[in-house]
Design an enzyme around this catalytic site. Sequence first.
Site, mmCIF file in Angstrom:
data_model
loop_
_atom_site.group_PDB
_atom_site.id
_atom_site.type_symbol
_atom_site.label_atom_id
_atom_site.label_comp_id
_atom_site.label_asym_id
_atom_site.label_seq_id
_atom_site.Cartn_x
_atom_site.Cartn_y
_atom_site.Cartn_z
ATOM 1 N N CYS A 170 0.800 -1.221 0.000
ATOM 2 C CA CYS A 170 0.000 0.000 0.000
ATOM 3 C C CYS A 170 0.836 1.276 0.000
ATOM 4 O O CYS A 170 0.269 2.373 -0.031
ATOM 5 C CB CYS A 170 -0.957 -0.005 1.191
ATOM 6 S SG CYS A 170 -2.124 -1.383 1.126
ATOM 7 N N HIS A 310 -2.609 8.304 6.172
ATOM 8 C CA HIS A 310 -2.953 7.019 5.557
ATOM 9 C C HIS A 310 -4.411 6.708 5.868
ATOM 10 O O HIS A 310 -5.160 6.310 4.988
ATOM 11 C CB HIS A 310 -2.030 5.919 6.068
ATOM 12 C CG HIS A 310 -2.260 4.592 5.430
ATOM 13 N ND1 HIS A 310 -1.969 4.351 4.103
ATOM 14 C CD2 HIS A 310 -2.775 3.435 5.912
ATOM 15 C CE1 HIS A 310 -2.287 3.095 3.800
ATOM 16 N NE2 HIS A 310 -2.776 2.521 4.879
ATOM 17 N N GLU A 321 -0.537 5.747 13.339
ATOM 18 C CA GLU A 321 -0.024 6.959 12.712
ATOM 19 C C GLU A 321 -0.282 8.203 13.553
ATOM 20 O O GLU A 321 0.487 9.167 13.479
ATOM 21 C CB GLU A 321 -0.543 7.129 11.287
ATOM 22 C CG GLU A 321 -2.010 7.338 11.105
ATOM 23 C CD GLU A 321 -2.337 7.581 9.622
ATOM 24 O OE1 GLU A 321 -1.527 8.196 8.911
ATOM 25 O OE2 GLU A 321 -3.419 7.144 9.197
ATOM 26 N N HIS A 347 -9.858 2.535 -0.341
ATOM 27 C CA HIS A 347 -8.433 2.194 -0.272
ATOM 28 C C HIS A 347 -8.077 1.365 -1.501
ATOM 29 O O HIS A 347 -8.370 0.174 -1.572
ATOM 30 C CB HIS A 347 -8.164 1.402 1.009
ATOM 31 C CG HIS A 347 -6.717 1.165 1.292
ATOM 32 N ND1 HIS A 347 -5.709 1.473 0.399
ATOM 33 C CD2 HIS A 347 -6.086 0.655 2.397
ATOM 34 C CE1 HIS A 347 -4.542 1.152 0.915
ATOM 35 N NE2 HIS A 347 -4.743 0.658 2.126
ATOM 36 N N PHE A 406 1.002 -3.461 4.448
ATOM 37 C CA PHE A 406 1.268 -4.787 4.978
ATOM 38 C C PHE A 406 2.702 -5.187 4.626
ATOM 39 O O PHE A 406 3.190 -4.918 3.532
ATOM 40 C CB PHE A 406 0.296 -5.809 4.385
ATOM 41 C CG PHE A 406 -1.094 -5.734 4.962
ATOM 42 C CD1 PHE A 406 -1.377 -4.958 6.067
ATOM 43 C CD2 PHE A 406 -2.134 -6.459 4.392
ATOM 44 C CE1 PHE A 406 -2.652 -4.902 6.609
ATOM 45 C CE2 PHE A 406 -3.418 -6.418 4.918
ATOM 46 C CZ PHE A 406 -3.674 -5.635 6.025
#
Length: 422
Positions: A170, A310, A321, A347, A406
């Site tokens: 990602c 994110h 985050e 996403h 990931f």
Amino acid sequence: MTERRVVITGIEVLAPGGAGTKDFWSLLTDGRTATRTITFFDPAPFRSQVAAEIDFDPEQHGLTPQEVRRMDRAAQFAVVAARGAVADSGLVFDNVHEHRTGVAIGSAVGATMSLDQEYRVVSDGGRLHEVDHTYAVPHLYDYLVPSSFAAEVAWAVGAQGPATVISTGCTSGIDSVGYAVELIREGSADVMVAGATDAPISPITMACFDAIKATSPRREQPETASRPFDATRNGFVLGEGTAVFVLEEMESARRRGAHVYAEIAGYATRSNAFHMTGLRPDGKEMAEAIRTALGEARLNPDDIDYINAHGSGTKQNDRHETAAFKDSLGEHAYRIPVSSIKSMVGHSLGAIGAIEIAACALAIEHNVVPPTANLHHPDPECDLDYVPLTAREHRTDAVLTVGSGFGGFQSAMVLTGPGRRP
């Protein structure tokens, strides 16, 4: 030796809610969401049944029937966006040495939709253990190798310099643009067509995320399913799309009178070496990437005017985050507007980092911070200014965007307005 600085002179975005940069920015500033019940296949067997899909007709976007047959949907996105970004830049490629023009495309899952579809064909819907390859399309190999995406974009724009696919989950979108910036800085290229693309909304992808319960099971009112930083969030919503940029060396862009959206002033990436899907709650590795990107940009934490988070809508990510922002930016973190556009466009895995860079460049261009949709009940552990529901007019000379993937990938990029850095 004079520092080679890199600017964005062309942007094209294909995202849920409208295929084009103008529609994309309108969706964000209106605070509208583009998530809906999946229409690409019957989602009934799956735990998560919503996604952010693009209404995309490839032939209306200039692709020939042969190109449509040859390319996976994600490759189609990338080619259309690359042509659009070049047109937006006003750059005449005949005036640029073709061997000094390169391509960097990010993608997390490559040609997932076509591979999924072709397996169903050659296995007769899964009935055959030994598949019958004679039923496969002649371009099946191109679906297998993600490098075909870079090749297609290079052919589309006539670039004969470096051509690369970056696949870091990602963070692929941020990392592909960061890689392209470094090629220009080091003198290996003068122009880069860079960005990322993914079209992952397929049964196999939904099954993968269902297995680890990463996606939201919310089915009623699908437009409200993506809820970053909200106490009621329960997973991310899958999306699709692309953003492609024309990147140029700053002085060259100025000499030709190009419109400059933003300078890419700093970039860094780190790995947490911790867990395939888990995150350290203290966010130390993301904080380190942020500090390094700020150092490369020669900016202090107090210089940052907006953070594009994110903001996936999972509890561990949002808390991770938030901790990273506090660690890297100190007390200023509480004064910076933060938002997640995933609340509106979903996403799109590897593509989202590039789409978020586009949002940052447009935020700089218009001095507007996009909102976080569906944020009605803030998580007490996420106590920063997450700009809920409504866009905010705000001076945005310097913007931080971050990505988390990931495998432990953590990336950060700093963009500044034209002339912001001395």
